[in-house]
Design a protein around this motif. Structure first.
Motif, PDB file in Angstrom:
ATOM      1  N   PRO A 283      15.357  -5.858  17.171  1.00  0.00           N
ATOM      2  CA  PRO A 283      16.592  -6.153  17.887  1.00  0.00           C
ATOM      3  C   PRO A 283      16.625  -7.617  18.329  1.00  0.00           C
ATOM      4  CG  PRO A 283      15.583  -4.135  18.707  1.00  0.00           C
ATOM      5  CD  PRO A 283      14.593  -4.761  17.778  1.00  0.00           C
ATOM      6  N   LEU A 284      17.815  -8.154  18.517  1.00  0.00           N
ATOM      7  CA  LEU A 284      17.981  -9.559  18.873  1.00  0.00           C
ATOM      8  C   LEU A 284      17.198  -9.921  20.129  1.00  0.00           C
ATOM      9  CD1 LEU A 284      19.274 -12.341  18.611  1.00  0.00           C
ATOM     10  CD2 LEU A 284      21.293 -11.439  19.793  1.00  0.00           C
ATOM     11  N   GLU A 285      17.279  -9.070  21.133  1.00  0.00           N
ATOM     12  CA  GLU A 285      16.615  -9.411  22.385  1.00  0.00           C
ATOM     13  C   GLU A 285      15.101  -9.505  22.220  1.00  0.00           C
ATOM     14  OE1 GLU A 285      17.759  -4.971  22.590  1.00  0.00           O
ATOM     15  OE2 GLU A 285      18.593  -6.880  21.892  1.00  0.00           O
ATOM     16  N   VAL A 286      14.553  -8.707  21.277  1.00  0.00           N
ATOM     17  CA  VAL A 286      13.111  -8.738  21.025  1.00  0.00           C
ATOM     18  C   VAL A 286      12.725 -10.028  20.318  1.00  0.00           C
ATOM     19  CG1 VAL A 286      11.188  -7.637  19.833  1.00  0.00           C
ATOM     20  CG2 VAL A 286      12.922  -6.236  20.958  1.00  0.00           C
ATOM     21  N   SER A 287      13.463 -10.383  19.256  1.00  0.00           N
ATOM     22  CA  SER A 287      13.156 -11.605  18.500  1.00  0.00           C
ATOM     23  C   SER A 287      13.386 -12.848  19.350  1.00  0.00           C
ATOM     24  CB  SER A 287      14.006 -11.675  17.224  1.00  0.00           C
ATOM     25  OG  SER A 287      15.390 -11.733  17.539  1.00  0.00           O
ATOM     26  N   LEU A 288      14.417 -12.799  20.190  1.00  0.00           N
ATOM     27  CA  LEU A 288      14.690 -13.935  21.052  1.00  0.00           C
ATOM     28  C   LEU A 288      13.584 -14.098  22.097  1.00  0.00           C
ATOM     29  CD1 LEU A 288      16.583 -16.220  21.733  1.00  0.00           C
ATOM     30  CD2 LEU A 288      17.924 -14.659  23.161  1.00  0.00           C
ATOM     31  N   LYS A 289      13.099 -12.979  22.625  1.00  0.00           N
ATOM     32  CA  LYS A 289      12.007 -13.041  23.599  1.00  0.00           C
ATOM     33  C   LYS A 289      10.754 -13.608  22.953  1.00  0.00           C
ATOM     34  CE  LYS A 289      11.588  -9.827  26.643  1.00  0.00           C
ATOM     35  NZ  LYS A 289      11.325  -8.535  27.354  1.00  0.00           N
ATOM     36  N   GLN A 290      10.477 -13.217  21.718  1.00  0.00           N
ATOM     37  CA  GLN A 290       9.317 -13.749  21.009  1.00  0.00           C
ATOM     38  C   GLN A 290       9.462 -15.264  20.793  1.00  0.00           C
ATOM     39  OE1 GLN A 290       9.345 -11.348  17.465  1.00  0.00           O
ATOM     40  NE2 GLN A 290       8.194  -9.659  18.393  1.00  0.00           N
ATOM     41  N   LYS A 291      10.680 -15.690  20.487  1.00  0.00           N
ATOM     42  CA  LYS A 291      10.933 -17.107  20.282  1.00  0.00           C
ATOM     43  C   LYS A 291      10.705 -17.898  21.565  1.00  0.00           C
ATOM     44  CE  LYS A 291      14.406 -20.272  18.371  1.00  0.00           C
ATOM     45  NZ  LYS A 291      15.746 -20.355  17.736  1.00  0.00           N
TER      46      LYS A 291
ATOM     47  N   GLN B 201       8.786 -17.024  24.061  1.00  0.00           N
ATOM     48  CA  GLN B 201       7.365 -16.989  24.407  1.00  0.00           C
ATOM     49  C   GLN B 201       6.566 -18.034  23.631  1.00  0.00           C
ATOM     50  OE1 GLN B 201       6.402 -12.880  23.648  1.00  0.00           O
ATOM     51  NE2 GLN B 201       6.928 -12.209  25.730  1.00  0.00           N
TER      52      GLN B 201
END
Length: 409
Positions: free
Chosen positions: A10-18, A20
Motif C-alpha cells: 500500500p502507498l502508506e507502507v512504501s511511503l513510510k519505507q521511503k 525511513q
C-alpha cells in the motif's frame, strides 16, 4: 479474462519505507554545496563554470578540463614530499574517515563509489594546497607557467560550483605538518595580497569561496550608513534571482521623482534604487573618488557629493564578484553587504555613458574591452540584488538622502 493482482505494498507502507531511508536535515552539515539554478548558469556559463580545473564533483570528468587532471597526481607527489615521514596511507585513512561527512555537504546525491569520492577529495585538496604553496613561494614552476596562467586557475578555484569542504583542506594541512600546523598559518597560504593581512576571519570557514567572502566583504561592527535608521536587519529565505526582475529595469532606472511633481515624498519607506549616474549628475550631484576608504563599501553622500572608492574590474574580477554574489545570495542568514553594493552600482550604471562618467571621476577602473561591456556586467551583477529585501539594504538611507537632495533642487 484473468484479473491482474497488484502485489505492491500500500502507498502508506512504501511511503513510510521511503521516509525511513531518507536522511533528515539534522544529519547534514550547516552549509550546503549546491549547483546554481539551471536558468542562471546556462545564460552565463562563462561566469560560473571552470575553464581549466575542476574541484569537487559537479564538473568532474569534463573533457575540457582533462588536461589539468594529469597535473593533480604530480601535485600530490610534491605535497607528499613536503613531509616524507608521513605515508600516503595516512592521508587516505584520514580522508576516508571524512567521506560520509563530506558527501552530506553536497545538495545532490553524488554518483561516485566511496573510493572514487575519497580519491577526488585527496587529489583536489592536495592540488589546492600545493598550488597556493607554490604561488606563495614565488618560485618558477611548470604548474604556474602553463599557458592559461595562475590567475585563471585561482579564478576557477573560487567558483561557486567548484568547491570541496574546507575541513578536508584543514585535515590535509594538519597531516602534512604532523598535526602541528596552526589554522592562522593555513589561512595565510590562501590570503590574497590585495587584502589586509590583519583582517580576521570571523566565523568557521565552509569552503574557499566562503573564506574569500569573509576577506572581501568584511562585517563591520558599526555600519555608518545604517547608524541613523531604526530599520531592523531581518533574516530572509535564500531566493535565487529569476529571469524576470521584480522591477522593470527601465522603470527602476528612470525614477523621475527628481522632478517636484509629487507633493508627497515617500522618504520614510525603504528605497531599492536611485537614478543612474548621468541623471544624478544632471540633477546637480557630484561624484568623487573616496580617498583612504575603510573598504569597498565605504560610500557616503553629503551636501550633494557622493564619494565612492575606486573599483577595478577585469576579466578575473568580474567572475569573482559574480560568484561571491552567488554565494551570498545562497545564504539567507547572511548579511548582504555585497548585494547592497551591487544594487547601488547597478542603479548608478545603466549604460556606457554612466561607466564613462564614473571613470572620469576615478571611481571605475575598467580593464575590460569596452564601457558597454562593463555596463552589461553590472546589470548582470545587479540581478543578484533583485531579491534583496528593502529592509536589509545597507544603502537604503543613502538612497533616501539622494532622493531628498534631488527633490530639493
Amino acid at each position: 479474462m484473468e484479473e491482474v493482482i497488484d502485489h505492491s505494498p500500500p502507498l502508506e507502507v512504501s511511503l513510510k519505507q521511503k521516509l525511513q531511508s531518507t536522511e533528515t536535515w539534522k544529519s547534514f552539515e550547516p552549509f550546503v554545496l549546491s549547483r546554481l539554478p539551471y536558468i542562471i548558469r546556462e545564460s552565463n556559463r562563462e561566469l560560473y563554470e571552470p575553464r581549466v580545473v575542476s574541484i569537487g564533483p559537479y564538473h568532474r570528468g569534463k573533457e575540457s578540463l582533462r588536461a589539468m587532471e594529469a597535473h593533480k597526481p604530480r601535485c600530490l607527489i610534491d605535497f607528499l614530499d613536503r613531509n616524507p615521514s608521513v605515508g600516503l596511507e595516512i592521508y587516505v585513512k584520514e580522508i576516508r574517515a571524512l567521506e560520509a561527512r563530506a558527501r552530506k555537504c553536497y545538495s545532490e546525491t553524488i554518483d561516485m563509489s566511496k573510493d572514487e569520492f575519497v580519491e577526488m577529495l585527496l587529489l583536489d585538496g592536495c592540488f589546492m594546497l600545493e598550488f597556493f604553496l607554490k604561488v606563495r613561494a614565488r618560485e618558477p614552476h611548470l604548474l604556474l607557467d602553463v599557458g592559461w596562467g595562475t590567475k585563471t586557475i585561482i579564478c576557477d578555484l573560487l567558483l561557486f560550483e567548484n568547491q570541496i569542504p574546507f575541513f578536508v583542506i584543514e585535515t590535509l594541512y594538519s597531516i602534512v605538518t604532523s598535526y602541528k600546523g596552526e589554522s592562522e598559518i593555513l589561512l595565510r597560504i590562501f590570503h590574497p595580497s590585495s587584502v589586509s593581512p590583519d583582517l580576521p576571519v570571523r566565523e568557521k570557514v565552509y569552503h574557499l569561496l566562503h573564506l574569500y567572502h569573509q576577506w572581501f566583504v568584511p562585517c563591520r561592527i558599526s555600519q555608518p550608513n545604517l547608524a541613523h535608521t531604526s530599520i531592523p536587519v531581518s533574516s530572509r529565505s535564500a531566493i535565487w534571482p529569476s529571469e524576470s526582475r521584480q522591477f522593470d529595469r527601465n522603470t527602476r532606472k528612470g525614477i523621475k521623482s527628481i522632478s517636484k511633481s509629487n507633493s508627497v515624498k515617500p522618504y520614510n519607506f525603504p528605497m531599492r534604487s536611485i537614478p543612474c549616474a548621468t541623471e544624478l549628475h544632471e540633477a546637480g550631484i557630484t561624484f568623487k573618488r573616496k580617498i583612504n576608504p575603510v573598504d569597498l563599501f565605504d560610500i557616503t553622500f553629503k551636501n550633494g557629493v557622493m564619494e565612492i572608492p575606486t573599483l577595478l574590474i577585469d576579466s578575473i574580477r568580474k567572475v569573482f564578484f559574480m560568484n561571491l554574489a552567488a554565494f551570498e545570495g545562497s545564504k539567507g542568514s547572511m548579511e548582504h553587504d555585497l548585494m547592497s553594493y551591487l544594487a547601488l552600482m547597478d542603479s548608478l550604471i545603466n549604460t556606457d555613458k554612466d561607466v564613462a562618467l564614473l571613470q572620469r571621476h576615478g571611481i571605475l577602473n575598467n580593464m575590460l574591452l569596452s564601457d558597454e561591456e562593463l555596463s552589461i556586467i553590472f546589470n548582470r551583477l545587479g540581478d543578484w540584488s533583485s531579491t534583496l529585501d528593502s529592509e536589509e539594504h545597507r544603502f537604503g538611507p543613502l538612497f533616501r538622502d539622494v532622493q531628498r537632495y534631488c527633490d530639493s533642487r
